[in-house]
Design a protein around this motif. Structure first.
Motif, PDB file in Angstrom:
ATOM      1  N   HIS A 154       0.667  -1.049   0.361  1.00 27.74           N
ATOM      2  CA  HIS A 154      -0.081   0.185  -0.173  1.00 27.74           C
ATOM      3  C   HIS A 154       0.436   1.251  -0.213  1.00 27.74           C
ATOM      4  O   HIS A 154       0.389   2.252  -0.784  1.00 27.74           O
ATOM      5  CB  HIS A 154      -1.264  -0.014   1.112  1.00 27.74           C
ATOM      6  N   ALA A 155       2.205   1.276   1.132  1.00 29.48           N
ATOM      7  CA  ALA A 155       2.954   2.408   0.888  1.00 29.48           C
ATOM      8  C   ALA A 155       3.787   2.768  -0.750  1.00 29.48           C
ATOM      9  O   ALA A 155       3.837   3.506  -0.518  1.00 29.48           O
ATOM     10  CB  ALA A 155       3.652   2.200   2.475  1.00 29.48           C
ATOM     11  N   ARG A 156       3.948   1.243  -1.171  1.00 31.10           N
ATOM     12  CA  ARG A 156       4.624   1.544  -2.245  1.00 31.10           C
ATOM     13  C   ARG A 156       3.874   2.408  -3.207  1.00 31.10           C
ATOM     14  O   ARG A 156       4.122   2.805  -3.986  1.00 31.10           O
ATOM     15  CB  ARG A 156       5.233   0.089  -2.150  1.00 31.10           C
ATOM     16  N   ALA A 157       2.264   1.471  -3.564  1.00 30.31           N
ATOM     17  CA  ALA A 157       1.368   2.174  -4.382  1.00 30.31           C
ATOM     18  C   ALA A 157       1.384   3.678  -4.124  1.00 30.31           C
ATOM     19  O   ALA A 157       1.315   4.500  -4.967  1.00 30.31           O
ATOM     20  CB  ALA A 157       0.646   1.588  -4.308  1.00 30.31           C
ATOM     21  N   PHE A 158       1.426   4.439  -2.798  1.00 33.47           N
ATOM     22  CA  PHE A 158       1.621   5.715  -2.905  1.00 33.47           C
ATOM     23  C   PHE A 158       3.180   6.360  -3.754  1.00 33.47           C
ATOM     24  O   PHE A 158       2.834   7.213  -4.438  1.00 33.47           O
ATOM     25  CB  PHE A 158       1.132   6.347  -1.338  1.00 33.47           C
ATOM     26  N   LEU A 159       3.974   5.902  -2.789  1.00 32.26           N
ATOM     27  CA  LEU A 159       4.966   6.274  -3.412  1.00 32.26           C
ATOM     28  C   LEU A 159       5.095   6.339  -4.531  1.00 32.26           C
ATOM     29  O   LEU A 159       5.739   6.951  -5.480  1.00 32.26           O
ATOM     30  CB  LEU A 159       6.266   5.227  -2.868  1.00 32.26           C
ATOM     31  N   SER A 160       4.650   5.586  -5.383  1.00 31.72           N
ATOM     32  CA  SER A 160       4.745   5.164  -7.309  1.00 31.72           C
ATOM     33  C   SER A 160       3.912   6.377  -7.643  1.00 31.72           C
ATOM     34  O   SER A 160       4.181   6.118  -9.083  1.00 31.72           O
ATOM     35  CB  SER A 160       4.257   3.875  -7.822  1.00 31.72           C
ATOM     36  N   ARG A 161       3.129   6.967  -7.250  1.00 31.47           N
ATOM     37  CA  ARG A 161       2.041   7.150  -7.975  1.00 31.47           C
ATOM     38  C   ARG A 161       3.146   9.276  -7.426  1.00 31.47           C
ATOM     39  O   ARG A 161       2.798   9.571  -6.617  1.00 31.47           O
ATOM     40  CB  ARG A 161       0.481   7.647  -7.363  1.00 31.47           C
ATOM     41  N   LYS A 162       2.594  10.276  -8.976  1.00 28.42           N
ATOM     42  CA  LYS A 162       2.600  11.503  -9.007  1.00 28.42           C
ATOM     43  C   LYS A 162       2.406  12.620  -7.650  1.00 28.42           C
ATOM     44  O   LYS A 162       3.102  13.082  -6.852  1.00 28.42           O
ATOM     45  CB  LYS A 162       3.456  12.021 -10.087  1.00 28.42           C
ATOM     46  N   VAL A 163       1.029  12.113  -7.996  1.00 28.36           N
ATOM     47  CA  VAL A 163       0.672  13.047  -7.158  1.00 28.36           C
ATOM     48  C   VAL A 163      -0.417  11.608  -6.829  1.00 28.36           C
ATOM     49  O   VAL A 163      -1.250  11.127  -7.469  1.00 28.36           O
ATOM     50  CB  VAL A 163      -0.085  14.536  -7.874  1.00 28.36           C
ATOM     51  N   ASN A 164      -1.107  12.401  -5.129  1.00 29.77           N
ATOM     52  CA  ASN A 164      -2.405  11.643  -4.044  1.00 29.77           C
ATOM     53  C   ASN A 164      -3.312  12.273  -3.365  1.00 29.77           C
ATOM     54  O   ASN A 164      -2.671  13.093  -2.827  1.00 29.77           O
ATOM     55  CB  ASN A 164      -1.003  10.532  -3.102  1.00 29.77           C
ATOM     56  N   ARG A 165      -4.369  12.587  -4.744  1.00 31.81           N
ATOM     57  CA  ARG A 165      -4.914  13.445  -3.975  1.00 31.81           C
ATOM     58  C   ARG A 165      -6.147  13.346  -2.493  1.00 31.81           C
ATOM     59  O   ARG A 165      -6.574  11.751  -2.663  1.00 31.81           O
ATOM     60  CB  ARG A 165      -5.844  13.934  -4.987  1.00 31.81           C
ATOM     61  N   CYS A 166      -6.552  14.025  -1.207  1.00 30.50           N
ATOM     62  CA  CYS A 166      -6.905  13.773  -0.598  1.00 30.50           C
ATOM     63  C   CYS A 166      -7.758  14.226  -0.375  1.00 30.50           C
ATOM     64  O   CYS A 166      -7.542  15.859  -0.335  1.00 30.50           O
ATOM     65  CB  CYS A 166      -5.986  13.771   0.671  1.00 30.50           C
ATOM     66  N   TRP A 167      -9.236  15.000  -0.437  1.00 29.24           N
ATOM     67  CA  TRP A 167     -10.028  16.090  -0.598  1.00 29.24           C
ATOM     68  C   TRP A 167     -10.311  15.687   1.575  1.00 29.24           C
ATOM     69  O   TRP A 167     -10.558  14.621   1.731  1.00 29.24           O
ATOM     70  CB  TRP A 167     -11.158  15.847  -0.593  1.00 29.24           C
ATOM     71  N   VAL A 168     -10.526  16.650   2.351  1.00 27.08           N
ATOM     72  CA  VAL A 168     -10.698  16.911   3.699  1.00 27.08           C
ATOM     73  C   VAL A 168     -10.865  17.524   4.032  1.00 27.08           C
ATOM     74  O   VAL A 168     -11.199  19.124   3.418  1.00 27.08           O
ATOM     75  CB  VAL A 168      -8.907  17.709   4.765  1.00 27.08           C
ATOM     76  N   GLN A 169     -12.171  17.777   4.958  1.00 27.06           N
ATOM     77  CA  GLN A 169     -13.798  18.477   4.878  1.00 27.06           C
ATOM     78  C   GLN A 169     -13.460  18.329   7.182  1.00 27.06           C
ATOM     79  O   GLN A 169     -14.045  17.556   7.498  1.00 27.06           O
ATOM     80  CB  GLN A 169     -14.586  17.999   4.756  1.00 27.06           C
ATOM     81  N   VAL A 170     -13.535  20.248   7.136  1.00 26.36           N
ATOM     82  CA  VAL A 170     -12.813  20.377   8.252  1.00 26.36           C
ATOM     83  C   VAL A 170     -14.420  20.457   8.585  1.00 26.36           C
ATOM     84  O   VAL A 170     -15.092  21.601   8.810  1.00 26.36           O
ATOM     85  CB  VAL A 170     -11.729  21.111   9.119  1.00 26.36           C
ATOM     86  N   GLY A 171     -15.607  20.720  10.049  1.00 30.17           N
ATOM     87  CA  GLY A 171     -16.402  20.934  10.531  1.00 30.17           C
ATOM     88  C   GLY A 171     -16.039  22.241  11.902  1.00 30.17           C
ATOM     89  O   GLY A 171     -15.077  21.339  12.021  1.00 30.17           O
ATOM     90  N   GLU A 172     -17.254  22.067  11.926  1.00 35.84           N
ATOM     91  CA  GLU A 172     -17.110  23.204  13.047  1.00 35.84           C
ATOM     92  C   GLU A 172     -16.859  22.868  14.702  1.00 35.84           C
ATOM     93  O   GLU A 172     -17.397  21.501  15.087  1.00 35.84           O
ATOM     94  CB  GLU A 172     -18.072  24.336  13.272  1.00 35.84           C
ATOM     95  N   PRO A 173     -16.124  23.358  15.068  1.00 36.84           N
ATOM     96  CA  PRO A 173     -15.457  22.913  17.146  1.00 36.84           C
ATOM     97  C   PRO A 173     -17.095  22.653  17.877  1.00 36.84           C
ATOM     98  O   PRO A 173     -17.617  23.755  18.024  1.00 36.84           O
ATOM     99  CB  PRO A 173     -14.976  23.183  17.579  1.00 36.84           C
ATOM    100  N   PHE A 174     -16.690  21.600  18.794  1.00 31.19           N
ATOM    101  CA  PHE A 174     -18.602  21.481  19.752  1.00 31.19           C
ATOM    102  C   PHE A 174     -17.727  21.150  20.882  1.00 31.19           C
ATOM    103  O   PHE A 174     -16.299  20.357  20.798  1.00 31.19           O
ATOM    104  CB  PHE A 174     -19.374  20.759  19.234  1.00 31.19           C
ATOM    105  N   ASP A 175     -18.432  21.226  21.495  1.00 30.38           N
ATOM    106  CA  ASP A 175     -17.530  20.675  23.438  1.00 30.38           C
ATOM    107  C   ASP A 175     -17.852  19.313  23.639  1.00 30.38           C
ATOM    108  O   ASP A 175     -18.890  18.550  23.188  1.00 30.38           O
ATOM    109  CB  ASP A 175     -18.566  20.845  24.359  1.00 30.38           C
ATOM    110  N   ALA A 176     -17.067  19.084  23.419  1.00 34.20           N
ATOM    111  CA  ALA A 176     -16.764  17.506  24.053  1.00 34.20           C
ATOM    112  C   ALA A 176     -17.414  16.745  24.291  1.00 34.20           C
ATOM    113  O   ALA A 176     -17.957  15.557  24.873  1.00 34.20           O
ATOM    114  CB  ALA A 176     -15.125  16.664  24.618  1.00 34.20           C
TER     115      ALA A 176
END
Length: 205
Positions: A154-176
């Motif tokens: 799995h790690a080698r597959a990431f290294l073999s690709r020129k670009v690995n895209r990841c979409w990150v959506q961050v939500g509003e914080p709230f009390d734990a």
């Protein structure tokens, strides 16, 4: 921690496309995310500079395991009650020091966009503390998730690709304390964020 994250991101060719509020913490912070690959830690480290709670098997992962130890990752064997108790105590100490702890309550990586049931007790470390929860949703192109061993391939597959895209959506914080009372509330919020991230991914590809 953040410098390590940026360095790893360059090596692995990860392009994190982030949307949502990312602000410096003013109190203890528990970042809660879905989990699709051990390399999730790279994108989240760049954003939040926190200490991760990770499956003990990650320690043996090529490249990632060594790097995880260097940045103070807390490893836990979820089949061992003593290991779990020790991890909760370590997380609690960090939160009391107003540090950031990043957790994957699903317990392991999964394919697809369904956010699986959270492990019971995922938020026990925050009980009674002045801590905020920051929910996060992550998505990747199909086939980039880690669902079958070996991890080295799995790690080698990431290294073999020129670009690995990841979409990150961050939500509003709230009390734990809301999460302590109702873990399903947090899971549902993370699912919403995953869905939003997937919509962005489809629009951009």
């Amino acid at each position: 921690l953040q410098r390590w994250g940026f360095g790893a991101r360059r090596i692995l060719g990860i392009q994190s496309r982030v949307e949502g509020p990312v602000t410096p913490p003013t109190r203890g912070r528990l970042v809660v995310s879905n989990h699709r690959t051990p390399l999730d830690i790279v994108s989240l480290m760049c954003l939040f500079k926190g200490h991760f709670l990770a499956n003990h098997k990650t320690r043996n992962a090529p490249v990632v395991g060594y790097a995880a130890e260097l940045v103070g990752t807390l490893f836990v064997d979820r089949e061992d009650k003593r290991s779990g108790a020790n991890a909760i105590r370590a997380m609690r100490r960090l939160l009391e020091e107003k540090r950031t702890v990043i957790v994957f309550p699903e317990g392991t990586t999964h394919g697809g966009d369904e956010v699986r049931a959270f492990q019971r007790g995922a938020f026990l470390a925050a009980k009674g503390l002045d801590v905020e929860i920051v929910p996060v949703g992550l998505v990747y192109p199909e086939g980039h998730e880690f669902t079958e061993p070996p991890l080295g391939a799995h790690a080698r597959a990431f290294l073999s690709r020129k670009v690995n895209r990841c979409w990150v959506q961050v939500g509003e914080p709230f009390d734990a304390q809301e999460a302590v009372r109702n873990e399903e509330l947090v899971r549902a919020r993370v699912q919403e964020l995953v869905n939003q991230a997937r919509e962005r991914a489809r629009a951009e590809t």
